[in-house]
Motif scaffolding. Structure first.
Motif, mmCIF file in Angstrom:
data_model
loop_
_atom_site.group_PDB
_atom_site.id
_atom_site.type_symbol
_atom_site.label_atom_id
_atom_site.label_comp_id
_atom_site.label_asym_id
_atom_site.label_seq_id
_atom_site.Cartn_x
_atom_site.Cartn_y
_atom_site.Cartn_z
ATOM 1 N N SER A 7 0.854 -1.190 0.000
ATOM 2 C CA SER A 7 0.000 0.000 0.000
ATOM 3 C C SER A 7 0.886 1.236 0.000
ATOM 4 C CB SER A 7 -0.923 0.008 1.221
ATOM 5 O OG SER A 7 -0.172 0.031 2.412
ATOM 6 N N GLY A 8 0.293 2.362 -0.372
ATOM 7 C CA GLY A 8 0.986 3.631 -0.209
ATOM 8 C C GLY A 8 1.422 4.331 -1.476
ATOM 9 N N GLY A 9 1.202 3.747 -2.631
ATOM 10 C CA GLY A 9 1.597 4.436 -3.854
ATOM 11 C C GLY A 9 0.681 5.610 -4.148
ATOM 12 N N GLY A 10 0.980 6.325 -5.220
ATOM 13 C CA GLY A 10 0.134 7.451 -5.599
ATOM 14 C C GLY A 10 0.850 8.426 -6.497
ATOM 15 N N LEU A 11 0.223 9.579 -6.628
ATOM 16 C CA LEU A 11 0.758 10.652 -7.464
ATOM 17 C C LEU A 11 1.291 11.761 -6.566
ATOM 18 C CD1 LEU A 11 1.064 12.143 -10.206
ATOM 19 C CD2 LEU A 11 -1.296 12.941 -9.892
ATOM 20 N N VAL A 12 2.501 12.222 -6.860
ATOM 21 C CA VAL A 12 3.114 13.264 -6.053
ATOM 22 C C VAL A 12 3.943 14.158 -6.961
ATOM 23 C CG1 VAL A 12 5.172 11.887 -5.521
ATOM 24 C CG2 VAL A 12 4.424 13.669 -3.925
ATOM 25 N N GLN A 13 4.092 15.394 -6.566
ATOM 26 C CA GLN A 13 4.939 16.306 -7.331
ATOM 27 C C GLN A 13 6.406 16.060 -7.025
ATOM 28 O OE1 GLN A 13 3.516 20.277 -6.373
ATOM 29 N NE2 GLN A 13 2.242 20.298 -8.216
ATOM 30 N N ALA A 14 7.242 16.408 -7.953
ATOM 31 C CA ALA A 14 8.682 16.285 -7.742
ATOM 32 C C ALA A 14 9.079 17.043 -6.482
ATOM 33 C CB ALA A 14 9.438 16.821 -8.951
ATOM 34 N N GLY A 15 9.952 16.411 -5.693
ATOM 35 C CA GLY A 15 10.367 16.981 -4.426
ATOM 36 C C GLY A 15 9.531 16.510 -3.254
ATOM 37 N N GLY A 16 8.420 15.863 -3.546
ATOM 38 C CA GLY A 16 7.528 15.388 -2.501
ATOM 39 C C GLY A 16 7.957 14.061 -1.923
ATOM 40 N N SER A 17 7.100 13.518 -1.058
ATOM 41 C CA SER A 17 7.407 12.268 -0.358
ATOM 42 C C SER A 17 6.228 11.318 -0.425
ATOM 43 C CB SER A 17 7.725 12.558 1.119
ATOM 44 O OG SER A 17 8.856 13.389 1.247
ATOM 45 N N LEU A 18 6.547 10.048 -0.359
ATOM 46 C CA LEU A 18 5.551 8.978 -0.236
ATOM 47 C C LEU A 18 6.130 7.894 0.664
ATOM 48 C CD1 LEU A 18 4.222 8.399 -3.888
ATOM 49 C CD2 LEU A 18 2.911 9.274 -1.947
ATOM 50 N N ARG A 19 5.240 7.155 1.280
ATOM 51 C CA ARG A 19 5.668 6.022 2.115
ATOM 52 C C ARG A 19 4.929 4.776 1.678
ATOM 53 N NH1 ARG A 19 4.550 3.987 7.796
ATOM 54 N NH2 ARG A 19 6.584 3.369 8.645
ATOM 55 N N MET A 82 10.103 7.461 0.929
ATOM 56 C CA MET A 82 10.713 8.032 -0.268
ATOM 57 C C MET A 82 10.595 9.555 -0.200
ATOM 58 S SD MET A 82 9.298 5.371 -3.156
ATOM 59 C CE MET A 82 7.593 5.865 -2.962
ATOM 60 N N ASN A 83 11.726 10.208 -0.125
ATOM 61 C CA ASN A 83 11.774 11.674 -0.047
ATOM 62 C C ASN A 83 12.455 12.243 -1.280
ATOM 63 O OD1 ASN A 83 10.665 11.583 2.607
ATOM 64 N ND2 ASN A 83 12.707 11.192 3.434
ATOM 65 N N SER A 84 12.265 13.527 -1.485
ATOM 66 C CA SER A 84 12.891 14.217 -2.627
ATOM 67 C C SER A 84 12.659 13.459 -3.924
ATOM 68 C CB SER A 84 14.394 14.397 -2.369
ATOM 69 O OG SER A 84 14.618 15.128 -1.182
ATOM 70 N N LEU A 85 11.434 13.070 -4.133
ATOM 71 C CA LEU A 85 11.114 12.253 -5.304
ATOM 72 C C LEU A 85 11.368 13.002 -6.599
ATOM 73 C CD1 LEU A 85 7.982 10.508 -3.856
ATOM 74 C CD2 LEU A 85 9.925 9.306 -4.874
ATOM 75 N N LYS A 86 11.810 12.234 -7.589
ATOM 76 C CA LYS A 86 12.121 12.767 -8.906
ATOM 77 C C LYS A 86 11.237 12.089 -9.945
ATOM 78 C CE LYS A 86 17.013 13.129 -7.598
ATOM 79 N NZ LYS A 86 18.398 12.727 -7.950
ATOM 80 N N ALA A 87 11.116 12.726 -11.096
ATOM 81 C CA ALA A 87 10.306 12.137 -12.157
ATOM 82 C C ALA A 87 10.805 10.746 -12.522
ATOM 83 C CB ALA A 87 10.311 13.056 -13.377
ATOM 84 N N GLU A 88 12.101 10.554 -12.463
ATOM 85 C CA GLU A 88 12.667 9.249 -12.812
ATOM 86 C C GLU A 88 12.390 8.156 -11.785
ATOM 87 O OE1 GLU A 88 14.266 12.206 -12.752
ATOM 88 O OE2 GLU A 88 16.331 11.962 -12.038
ATOM 89 N N ASP A 89 11.791 8.510 -10.666
ATOM 90 C CA ASP A 89 11.367 7.505 -9.699
ATOM 91 C C ASP A 89 10.007 6.905 -10.069
ATOM 92 O OD1 ASP A 89 12.669 9.647 -7.141
ATOM 93 O OD2 ASP A 89 13.592 7.816 -7.926
#
Length: 115
Positions: A7-19, A82-89
Motif C-alpha cells: 500500500s501507499g503508492g500514488g501521485l506526487v509532485q517532484a520533491g515530494g514524499s511517499l511512504r 521516499m523523499n525528494s522524489l524525482k520524475a525518474e522515480d
C-alpha cells in the motif's frame, strides 16, 4: 507460500514524499530478505532497497540519501520512505520476499512523480 500486500503508492509532485508499506503473511517466519523493487515502462525491474534477516540493508545508488527502508521487529512488515522524489522515480514498486529459496512478489503499487 508467502503472501504480500502493498500500500501507499500514488501521485506526487517532484520533491515530494511517499511512504510504501508491505505486509507479509504465510510462511513469513522463514523470510531471508524483504524489500522493494521497481519497474519503469520499458525498463527492467531493479532493486530499490532491501533488508536481510541480519538487518543489513542494500540500496540502489540512485536512491541513496533519499529513500529509507525500515522494518518491524517481526520482519513481516517493511516500509519504504521516499523523499525528494524525482520524475525518474516513476515506476511500479513491488514488494519482494525471499523465503526458503523462493522469491515472492506483491501485486505492485504505482508511484507517479510529476515534474
Amino acid at each position: 507460500q508467502v503472501q504480500l500486500v502493498e500500500s501507499g503508492g500514488g501521485l506526487v509532485q517532484a520533491g515530494g514524499s511517499l511512504r510504501l508499506s508491505c505486509a507479509a503473511s504465510g510462511r513469513s517466519f522463514s523470510i531471508n530478505t524483504m524489500g522493494w523493487y521497481r519497474q519503469a515502462p520499458g525498463k527492467q525491474r531493479e532493486l530499490v532497497a532491501q533488508f536481510t534477516r541480519d538487518k543489513s540493508t542494500n540500496y540502489a545508488d540512485s536512491v541513496k540519501g533519499r529513500f529509507n527502508i525500515s522494518r518491524d521487529k517481526t520482519f513481516t512488515r517493511v516500509f519504504l520512505q521516499m523523499n525528494s522524489l524525482k520524475a525518474e522515480d516513476t515506476a511500479i514498486y513491488y514488494c519482494s520476499v525471499n523465503s526458503l529459496g523462493a522469491t515472492y512478489w506483491g501485486q505492485g503499487t504505482q508511484v507517479t512523480v510529476s515534474a
